[in-house]
Design an enzyme around this catalytic site. Structure first.
Site, mmCIF file in Angstrom:
data_model
loop_
_atom_site.group_PDB
_atom_site.id
_atom_site.type_symbol
_atom_site.label_atom_id
_atom_site.label_comp_id
_atom_site.label_asym_id
_atom_site.label_seq_id
_atom_site.Cartn_x
_atom_site.Cartn_y
_atom_site.Cartn_z
ATOM 1 N N ASP A 80 -28.226 48.961 -52.833
ATOM 2 C CA ASP A 80 -29.146 47.873 -52.471
ATOM 3 C C ASP A 80 -30.429 48.537 -51.961
ATOM 4 O OD1 ASP A 80 -30.584 45.899 -51.177
ATOM 5 O OD2 ASP A 80 -28.792 44.895 -50.376
ATOM 6 N N GLU A 115 -18.081 38.526 -40.401
ATOM 7 C CA GLU A 115 -17.569 39.850 -40.005
ATOM 8 C C GLU A 115 -17.709 40.037 -38.494
ATOM 9 O OE1 GLU A 115 -18.916 43.504 -42.022
ATOM 10 O OE2 GLU A 115 -19.371 42.314 -43.789
#
Ligand code: J7C
Length: 418
Positions: A102, A204
């Protein structure tokens, strides 16, 4: 043919206890309070069960229920952070490859370090959740910090140590394998840098680890990177996703399969769709930052329930299929007159591996230019499974047409994932 399923249907309902309050959305879902005893008639899917409370029947989110006292003990014994699975997945290359590939994400961190390199001189840095150590290596190569503590809980840390050595940075970068919460350091740090963001920013809940490390190890006046974060929402069209999952049943091969649409809704629209790519043209209005986090003042307890409000003005007539969410994080500059850097994961920025997250309404609604869509969003952390949350959206559409009755409202909760 006698199937196992039919055998299952013969079994009597099981009693479960509610671990937390739940407010159902629509007529199909059942509301309940902590401690309520529910009879579960069918475990329709992993997430939604068909249950009864005081004679009323409806769908309930499975993650809010546990067996009875005896089984509750079992749950508390199980790790609510699911660390074995979580850090296990970061011990393999798949996720690290995705993050490193990314470019938008990785280049932003590189640029932040590069453009602050003179201020980083002789500073002590902590890179929390360093993974393969890329941010620590950028620090060591592009600036001259006196020390970088690269903290990583997964087994990747063993390789990270090798990568640091291989790239000649072992004098500056020290890799510490362990959970940041259990960290011991010989000193406090000047800068706490971390790439902690998950889907919909918070999923998360690695941000908790960052806050705990901040309170323990960041010196007074130290710097947080990212320094702030924003969670953004926009009402949108999602015509092709709707066509693929819902309209499909209207006439496949010339037949009417619409009785399956109730299943399609449960199966495809109950949870948010991760990795959605929102075309800027599918935005029905300008986006709105609904939740902002200040990384200096945010507290772990604030994470239990994050609320935001919105008021969108529809800028183009179209079909309102749902809301799309994304986030942006900002990095304050340490240099005098330096500009704030940002990593924006929205539809008008360079794409990232987070892409966007789509929350589908149960039924599409036609809207016209000038209508307003107002309401609120709540990100509610799962009381049991600490890395999960439920996103609840509440909306009212007010039409700008003469007809004053033309006002529609809705509410929907999306588990992510438990
Ligand atoms: N302590 C140390 N490393 C962590 C922690 C923690 N409490 N939480 C997450 N990590 C690591 C994890 O093993 C992985 O390499 C990276 O941080 C997660 C990055 N995830 C993300 N959504 N940005």
């Amino acid at each position: 043919m006698q199937t196992e399923k039919e055998d299952e249907d013969d079994t009597s309902p099981e009693e479960y206890v509610a671990l937390s309050d739940f407010t159902g959305s629509g007529s199909e879902q059942l509301s309940f309070s902590t401690g309520d005893k529910l009879l579960v008639h069918a475990k329709s899917s992993a997430e939604w069960w068909w249950a009864e409370l005081e004679g009323v029947i409806g769908y309930v989110p499975a993650s809010y229920l546990c067996k009875d006292a005896a089984e509750e003990e079992d749950i508390s014994l199980e790790d609510p952070w699911q660390d074995e699975e979580y850090f296990g997945s970061y011990g393999t290359l798949r996720l690290h490859l995705e993050m490193l590939s990314d470019r938008s994400r990785t280049e932003t961190y590189r640029q932040v370090i590069l453009s602050n390199s003179s201020s980083l001189r002789n500073k002590v840095v902590m890179d929390l959740g360093c993974g393969t150590g890329i941010i620590s290596l950028f620090c060591a190569q592009l600036a001259q910090p006196s020390k970088v503590y690269a903290v990583e809980a997964s087994s990747m840390a063993e390789y990270t140590r090798q990568l640091v050595k291989q790239n000649g940075c072992e004098e500056v970068v020290t890799v510490l394998q362990g959970r940041a919460e259990e960290l011991e350091l010989p000193e406090q740090v000047d800068i706490l840098v971390s790439e902690w963001m998950g889907n919909c920013l918070l999923f998360e809940f690695m941000v908790e680890s960052v806050l705990v490390a901040r309170d323990r190890w960041l010196r007074n006046g130290g710097i947080m990177w990212p320094s702030s974060a924003a969670f953004t929402l926009v009402p949108c069209q999602a015509e092709s996703y709707y066509a693929e999952k819902m309209a499909f049943w209207e006439s496949p091969y010339g037949l009417d399969f619409t009785p399956l649409q109730i299943l399609a809704q449960q199966e495809f629209f109950t949870k948010p769709k991760f990795s959605h790519i929102l075309e800027p043209n599918d935005c029905l209005s300008a986006p709105c930052d609904v939740i902002c986090l200040d990384m200096y003042t945010l507290q772990v307890t604030d994470l239990e329930e994050m609320k935001g409000e919105f008021q969108f003005c529809v800028e183009r007539s179209g079909v309102f299929h749902g809301f799309t969410a994304w986030f942006t994080v900002h990095f304050e500059s340490l240099e005098a007159g330096g500009a704030t850097a940002e990593l924006n994961t929205g539809p008008s920025s360079e794409s990232t591996h987070w892409k966007q997250t789509l929350f589908m309404l149960d039924r599409p609604i036609s809207v016209c230019t000038g209508d307003s869509i107002s309401g609120s969003i709540v990100l509610r952390r799962n009381p049991v499974w600490r890395r999960h949350m439920t996103v609840t959206l509440l909306w009212t559409i007010s039409s700008c047409s003469e007809d004053t009755d033309n006002c529609q409202a809705g509410r929907k909760s999306f588990p992510m994932w438990r």
